[in-house]
Every structure is written in structure tokens, then in C-alpha cells.
Design a protein around this motif. Structure first.
Motif: not given
Length: 335
Positions: A174, A177, A181, A238, A241, A245, A263, A267
Motif C-alpha cells: 500500500l 501504491a 500514484t 492498480r 492496490y 487490499a 486507500f 485510488g
């Protein structure tokens, strides 16, 4: 930092309270998305999160400044000074530098592995010299220190309902991620700093190089090759992610609304980049305010539900500095 948060965290020393307040200010100014999510945590845990992110922002500001008044040599000197302050602060539990003081106190309270901070500083130093990454594998070597360790630092503060080592890979994913991003959103801004975080081989596969990126940045004109490369980088992000999760359910229930909100909001940045037709070389995509509000409201509802189910004793579960406390799961301590 509010007095309520500091009181709940058991931070009583006036200088230390000021240090945590400084970290909160840094987090609020630089990390609006995560700062919003942090407000969904139990009040006793918020100072620790602000300390971790405040320190990260402090170091990042040293290497990322674009004010034109600081030379590369001066930035390297400042980072070396911060490294020495960090090492001394972690060793003694205190520091004259407020951001380091709050970090050292948090590391002591929650038993955070000092190697995570050392690895983070190594990544920050890389940003002084390295301006690009040949492959995705090379980029992931960098993001271990710049992002994965942030997720690992957070786990003791958030608490888990499984052995921490089981949740660790998801927390690390995470962290990466979130960072990828930001890389996708900030292509143009990073280019202004002379850096390209998107792997060179991924760009080359779509006929993109630095020259084309600079042309697009300077003219404000898109290019289908750049669009295709950014779309592929989005797919890689993605996937992280999805890897992260399962870790949400492994967190202490009263911490889940915070991380779930982050999160969803991060996203949403990917969604915003796509909706803006991958124009992040020219401009930064922004998540609509209404969307942020809806996600935050959902987080508040989840906070209320979690506290009704699990009570409020969690607020008293913050360990005292240096205490021999099992930080794997605050819920287990109050069951």
C-alpha cells in the motif's frame, strides 16, 4: 496538534508537545489526502502518525525544493545533518530538532524498527543524485526505502488482528501504491526537478523518452505515446492496490476507517488522472471536492460503527515510552 490528541497520547512534556504540533503542521500542509484520513484515527494514535509523516515530509522537502536558492551541495549537507540528528535521536530518545524529537518519541513508544528510518534516509539520498530508473525492478528497489518502509513504520501504530508479519507485505504494497500514484499524478512537476520516475524501458516501449516528455511539458500539448505509457503505469499501480487490499481487514478495526479512506482517496487520484486523459505531464489531476467529502463521510460512519462494536478503551492503549508492550494488537490487550 490539539491538546485533546496530545493528552490522549500521554504526551505531557511541553517541548515534546510543540514537536508533535510541528509534525502535524507539516502533514496538514503537504499531505492533504492522508491528513484527512488521519483524522479518522482514534485521537491517541494521531500524534504518532503525524510524527512519522512529518519527518518524511521534512526530509522530502530537503531533496525536492525548487526555490532556486539551495544548491545540490547544500541539500546534501542538510540531509547529512538530518541523518546525524536522526541517528542521535533514535539512540537517545530525544533531539533538539523538533521533527526528530517527535519521531524518536514515537519510535520508542511503539517499538518501531530503526532500520525502517535508515532505509528511508538512504532513499532520500538517492534523490540527490539519481534522476531516473531503467526498469520497474530498479524503481521498486528505490520505493522499498521511500514507500514500503512507511507502511511498515505505520503497522505498530495502527495495530493488527493477525501477527504483524502477516500484515506487513500488504502494508508495504500500500505504501508503494500511494507513492506510484503520486508519481503518475506529478510527472510534470518531477520533470521540472530533473527526475523521471516512470521506468525508462516502460516509456521506451511506447516510443517515449525524456525529450518527448520535456516537449510535452513546455508546449502543453499531449501525445498519444505518452498517454499509452502513463496508462500502462496506471495498470501497474492498480495491481499494487489489489495486492494491498487484503491487508485492510488485518488491521485493528478502529484503524481500518482511516486506512480504507486513504486507500479510496488515493485510488481516486488514479481515476482523476484517467478522467483528465493522462495529461499529468502538463497539469496535476485533482480529485473533485465532492468526491473527497463523500469518502470522508463514509469514513466517519465506519469510525462510529467500529467504536460502537469495539468500545473506546483503545484510547488508553498507547504505550508509554520504552514500555515492554505487545503492539501486535491493541484489541488483544483490552479483550
Amino acid at each position: 496538534m490539539t491538546d485533546r490528541e496530545l493528552d490522549a497520547a500521554g504526551v505531557t512534556d511541553p517541548a515534546l508537545r510543540q514537536a508533535y504540533t510541528r509534525c502535524r503542521q507539516l502533514n496538514a500542509r503537504h499531505g492533504r489526502t492522508y491528513f484527512l484520513a488521519t483524522r479518522l484515527l482514534p485521537v491517541a494514535r494521531r500524534p504518532a502518525v503525524h510524527a512519522l509523516y512529518g519527518f518524511a515530509r521534512w526530509a522530502d522537502d530537503i531533496v525536492d525544493t525548487l526555490d532556486g536558492t539551495t544548491t545540490p551541495a547544500q541539500r546534501a549537507e542538510q540531509l547529512t545533518l538530518l541523518q546525524h540528528q536522526l541517528e542521535a535521536g533514535l539512540r537517545t530518545g530525544e533531539s533538539a530538532e523538533p521533527v526528530v524529537s517527535a519521531l524518536a518519541d514515537t519510535a520508542l513508544r511503539y517499538g518501531i524498527d530503526h532500520r525502517h528510518f535508515t532505509d528511508f534516509m538512504t532513499a532520500m539520498r538517492a534523490d540527490l543524485d539519481i534522476t531516473g530508473y531503467a526498469t520497474y525492478t530498479d524503481l521498486r528497489t528505490y520505493t522499498y526505502g521511500s514507500a514500503e518502509v512507511i507502511g511498515l513504520q505505520m503497522l505498530p501504530v495502527l495495530g493488527t488482528v493477525v501477527p504483524r508479519e502477516e500484515a506487513a507485505p500488504h502494508a508495504a504494497a500500500l505504501g508503494v501504491a500511494f507513492q506510484l500514484t503520486n508519481f503518475l499524478r506529478d510527472v510534470g512537476e518531477d520533470l521540472d526537478r530533473g527526475r523521471v520516475y516512470l521506468p525508462a524501458d516502460l516509456l521506451a516501449a511506447h516510443g517515449v523518452d525524456r525529450q518527448l516528455l520535456r516537449w510535452s511539458r513546455s508546449t502543453g500539448r499531449p501525445d498519444r505515446r505518452i498517454t499509452a505509457a502513463l496508462r500502462e503505469f496506471e495498470r501497474l499501480t492498480r495491481a499494487l492496490y489489489r495486492e494491498a487490499a487484503p491487508g485492510l481487514a488485518m488491521l485493528d478495526p478502529v484503524s481500518r476507517p482511516c486506512i480504507r479512506t486513504a486507500f479510496v482517496l488515493y485510488g481516486g487520484i488514479l481515476d482523476a488522472v484517467a478522467a483528465d486523459e493522462y495529461r499529468s505531464v502538463q497539469r496535476r489531476a485533482v480529485v473533485p471536492r465532492r468526491r473527497r467529502a463523500v469518502v470522508a463521510l463514509d469514513g466517519l460512519v465506519r469510525v462510529g460503527t467500529a467504536r460502537l462494536r469495539h468500545g473506546t478503551a483503545d484510547e488508553r492503549a498507547v504505550p508509554a515510552p520504552g514500555s515492554d508492550t505487545d503492539t501486535t494488537s491493541p484489541l488483544r490487550r483490552i479483550a
